[in-house]
Design a protein around this motif. Sequence first.
Motif, PDB file in Angstrom:
ATOM      1  N   ALA A  30      25.404   9.242 -25.918  1.00 43.15           N
ATOM      2  CA  ALA A  30      23.942   9.092 -25.890  1.00 43.15           C
ATOM      3  C   ALA A  30      23.299  10.047 -26.888  1.00 43.15           C
ATOM      4  N   GLN A  31      23.824  11.277 -26.979  1.00 43.92           N
ATOM      5  CA  GLN A  31      23.270  12.235 -27.952  1.00 43.92           C
ATOM      6  C   GLN A  31      23.479  11.785 -29.388  1.00 43.92           C
ATOM      7  N   GLN A  32      24.496  10.966 -29.596  1.00 40.83           N
ATOM      8  CA  GLN A  32      24.735  10.430 -30.947  1.00 40.83           C
ATOM      9  C   GLN A  32      23.825   9.238 -31.236  1.00 40.83           C
ATOM     10  N   GLY A  33      23.046   8.813 -30.229  1.00 33.38           N
ATOM     11  CA  GLY A  33      22.144   7.673 -30.421  1.00 33.38           C
ATOM     12  C   GLY A  33      22.796   6.334 -30.138  1.00 33.38           C
ATOM     13  N   ALA A  34      23.979   6.357 -29.524  1.00 36.72           N
ATOM     14  CA  ALA A  34      24.652   5.091 -29.182  1.00 36.72           C
ATOM     15  C   ALA A  34      23.984   4.472 -27.953  1.00 36.72           C
ATOM     16  N   LEU A  35      24.164   3.169 -27.801  1.00 36.22           N
ATOM     17  CA  LEU A  35      23.770   2.497 -26.560  1.00 36.22           C
ATOM     18  C   LEU A  35      24.978   2.593 -25.636  1.00 36.22           C
ATOM     19  N   VAL A  36      24.782   3.097 -24.424  1.00 34.24           N
ATOM     20  CA  VAL A  36      25.948   3.383 -23.588  1.00 34.24           C
ATOM     21  C   VAL A  36      25.920   2.577 -22.296  1.00 34.24           C
ATOM     22  N   ALA A  37      27.010   1.862 -22.040  1.00 35.13           N
ATOM     23  CA  ALA A  37      27.164   1.140 -20.780  1.00 35.13           C
ATOM     24  C   ALA A  37      28.072   1.946 -19.871  1.00 35.13           C
ATOM     25  N   LEU A  38      27.580   2.219 -18.657  1.00 37.41           N
ATOM     26  CA  LEU A  38      28.338   3.016 -17.688  1.00 37.41           C
ATOM     27  C   LEU A  38      28.978   2.065 -16.691  1.00 37.41           C
ATOM     28  N   LEU A  39      30.307   2.010 -16.685  1.00 41.67           N
ATOM     29  CA  LEU A  39      31.013   1.139 -15.748  1.00 41.67           C
ATOM     30  C   LEU A  39      31.733   1.997 -14.721  1.00 41.67           C
ATOM     31  N   ASP A  40      31.455   1.765 -13.444  1.00 41.97           N
ATOM     32  CA  ASP A  40      32.056   2.590 -12.395  1.00 41.97           C
ATOM     33  C   ASP A  40      31.881   1.843 -11.076  1.00 41.97           C
ATOM     34  N   ILE A  41      32.721   2.212 -10.077  1.00 38.02           N
ATOM     35  CA  ILE A  41      32.499   1.652  -8.740  1.00 38.02           C
ATOM     36  C   ILE A  41      31.440   2.454  -7.981  1.00 38.02           C
ATOM     37  N   ASP A  42      31.138   3.643  -8.467  1.00 38.92           N
ATOM     38  CA  ASP A  42      30.198   4.530  -7.777  1.00 38.92           C
ATOM     39  C   ASP A  42      28.782   4.314  -8.337  1.00 38.92           C
ATOM     40  N   ALA A  43      28.034   3.462  -7.647  1.00 41.81           N
ATOM     41  CA  ALA A  43      26.699   3.088  -8.146  1.00 41.81           C
ATOM     42  C   ALA A  43      25.769   4.296  -8.193  1.00 41.81           C
ATOM     43  N   ALA A  44      25.731   5.063  -7.110  1.00 43.58           N
ATOM     44  CA  ALA A  44      24.778   6.179  -7.042  1.00 43.58           C
ATOM     45  C   ALA A  44      25.081   7.208  -8.120  1.00 43.58           C
ATOM     46  N   GLY A  45      26.360   7.551  -8.281  1.00 45.64           N
ATOM     47  CA  GLY A  45      26.767   8.556  -9.262  1.00 45.64           C
ATOM     48  C   GLY A  45      26.458   8.103 -10.686  1.00 45.64           C
ATOM     49  N   GLN A  47      24.322   5.815 -11.692  1.00 47.06           N
ATOM     50  CA  GLN A  47      22.878   5.681 -11.924  1.00 47.06           C
ATOM     51  C   GLN A  47      22.262   7.053 -12.188  1.00 47.06           C
ATOM     52  N   LYS A  48      22.782   8.075 -11.468  1.00 51.20           N
ATOM     53  CA  LYS A  48      22.266   9.441 -11.654  1.00 51.20           C
ATOM     54  C   LYS A  48      22.540   9.909 -13.096  1.00 51.20           C
ATOM     55  N   VAL A  49      23.748   9.652 -13.589  1.00 53.50           N
ATOM     56  CA  VAL A  49      24.081  10.050 -14.970  1.00 53.50           C
ATOM     57  C   VAL A  49      23.182   9.291 -15.952  1.00 53.50           C
ATOM     58  N   ALA A  50      23.008   7.986 -15.709  1.00 53.44           N
ATOM     59  CA  ALA A  50      22.179   7.165 -16.610  1.00 53.44           C
ATOM     60  C   ALA A  50      20.737   7.675 -16.618  1.00 53.44           C
ATOM     61  N   ASP A  51      20.231   8.044 -15.432  1.00 51.76           N
ATOM     62  CA  ASP A  51      18.835   8.478 -15.316  1.00 51.76           C
ATOM     63  C   ASP A  51      18.565   9.799 -16.029  1.00 51.76           C
ATOM     64  N   GLU A  52      19.643  10.642 -16.133  1.00 52.67           N
ATOM     65  CA  GLU A  52      19.495  11.959 -16.810  1.00 52.67           C
ATOM     66  C   GLU A  52      19.220  11.803 -18.300  1.00 52.67           C
ATOM     67  N   ILE A  53      19.611  10.660 -18.843  1.00 53.91           N
ATOM     68  CA  ILE A  53      19.601  10.519 -20.307  1.00 53.91           C
ATOM     69  C   ILE A  53      18.272   9.979 -20.783  1.00 53.91           C
ATOM     70  N   ASN A  54      17.660  10.759 -21.686  1.00 53.92           N
ATOM     71  CA  ASN A  54      16.371  10.347 -22.253  1.00 53.92           C
ATOM     72  C   ASN A  54      16.575   9.898 -23.681  1.00 53.92           C
ATOM     73  N   GLY A  55      15.759   8.988 -24.104  1.00 47.92           N
ATOM     74  CA  GLY A  55      15.716   8.661 -25.526  1.00 47.92           C
ATOM     75  C   GLY A  55      16.872   7.817 -26.012  1.00 47.92           C
ATOM     76  N   SER A  56      17.745   7.368 -25.123  1.00 49.04           N
ATOM     77  CA  SER A  56      18.829   6.486 -25.553  1.00 49.04           C
ATOM     78  C   SER A  56      18.968   5.416 -24.490  1.00 49.04           C
ATOM     79  N   ARG A  57      19.328   4.225 -24.893  1.00 49.55           N
ATOM     80  CA  ARG A  57      19.425   3.155 -23.897  1.00 49.55           C
ATOM     81  C   ARG A  57      20.759   3.217 -23.164  1.00 49.55           C
ATOM     82  N   THR A  58      20.682   3.115 -21.845  1.00 52.00           N
ATOM     83  CA  THR A  58      21.893   3.071 -21.030  1.00 52.00           C
ATOM     84  C   THR A  58      21.813   1.877 -20.095  1.00 52.00           C
ATOM     85  N   LEU A  59      22.979   1.469 -19.629  1.00 52.54           N
ATOM     86  CA  LEU A  59      23.042   0.339 -18.697  1.00 52.54           C
ATOM     87  C   LEU A  59      24.172   0.621 -17.723  1.00 52.54           C
TER      88      LEU A  59
END
Length: 252
Positions: A30-45, A47-59
């Motif tokens: 994300a700091q490199q400006g990439a679009l990052v897709a987070l794949l995991d079985i742990d939805a809450a965890g 989503q928390k990582v995705a929410d921390e990231i500003n200025g870059s698109r995550t999914l």
Amino acid sequence: MAIYPELKGRVAVVTGAAQGIGASTVREFAQQGALVALLDIDAAGAQKVADEINGSRTLYVRTDVTDDKSVTDALARVASEFGGIDILVNSAGGYGKLTGVEELPVDDWDRTVTLNLRGTFLMCKRAIPYLKKSKAGRIINVSSISGRTLFGSTSPAYAASKAGVIQLTRFLAIELGPSGITSNSIAPITTLTPRVRALRTEANIEQIASTIPLRRLPDPEDHANAMVFLASDSAAYLNGVALDINGGRILM
Ligand SMILES: NC(=O)c1ccc[n+]([C@@H]2O[C@H](COP(=O)([O-])OP(=O)(O)OC[C@H]3O[C@@H](n4cnc5c(N)ncnc54)[C@H](O)[C@@H]3O)[C@@H](O)[C@H]2O)c1
């Protein structure tokens, strides 16, 4: 932190993204400006990582890497939302019981090998059609020092499956090289993730550190730094490598 401008706008898929090395890798991409897709079985965890990231698109896409349909659907969703896939990082993994072969329950063997090896295989297999459309496709698989050599306590299923991850990666390097896709793995030593910190005492951590020439255990960021490098154009000619990230503890 090194900046690789070419990673801006590239699409990185990271499994095991909710915590530890995977979460750190998400932050680094994300700091490199990439679009990052987070794949995991742990939805809450995740989503928390995705929410921390500003200025870059995550999914975040809930994904069980051991399940073919879940993997296939997740990658299709990422490609559709982000317009393709350039980089795949397989960090989801784990070790089960730390016993010898004689005591190891068969279902523990199956679970560990399924997560580490089948999970990595499925993710790579189903990502190939997307990576072939990228101008700089990259596969980065997370193995372990236990897949390179044996010392200290580990699990036979973990060691065997992580060795398998390295050999699968080499196979992919040869198979996909002609399509312009590089495939490499990293082999970390015991790493100071929040999970490992919670499991070990300070004395235990110091004891392990004393056996490492650099006299410290790696942080997850040490691995994430290596992974953004492997994804960058600077690593365009590295293919089939197993990168030992162990502070010089084991020299192969
Ligand atoms: N931490 C270490 O000391 C260390 C050392 C060497 C190698 N590794 C390897 O690095 C990778 C990451 O390790 P970590 O310690 O950061 O892991 P971790 O246990 O902290 O996190 C693993 C993540 O994978 C996810 N996961 C588990 N099963 C899954 C599944 N079926 N589908 C999708 N996601 C799933 C979990 O929810 C979790 O978010 C693993 O492959 C591990 O074997 C870790």
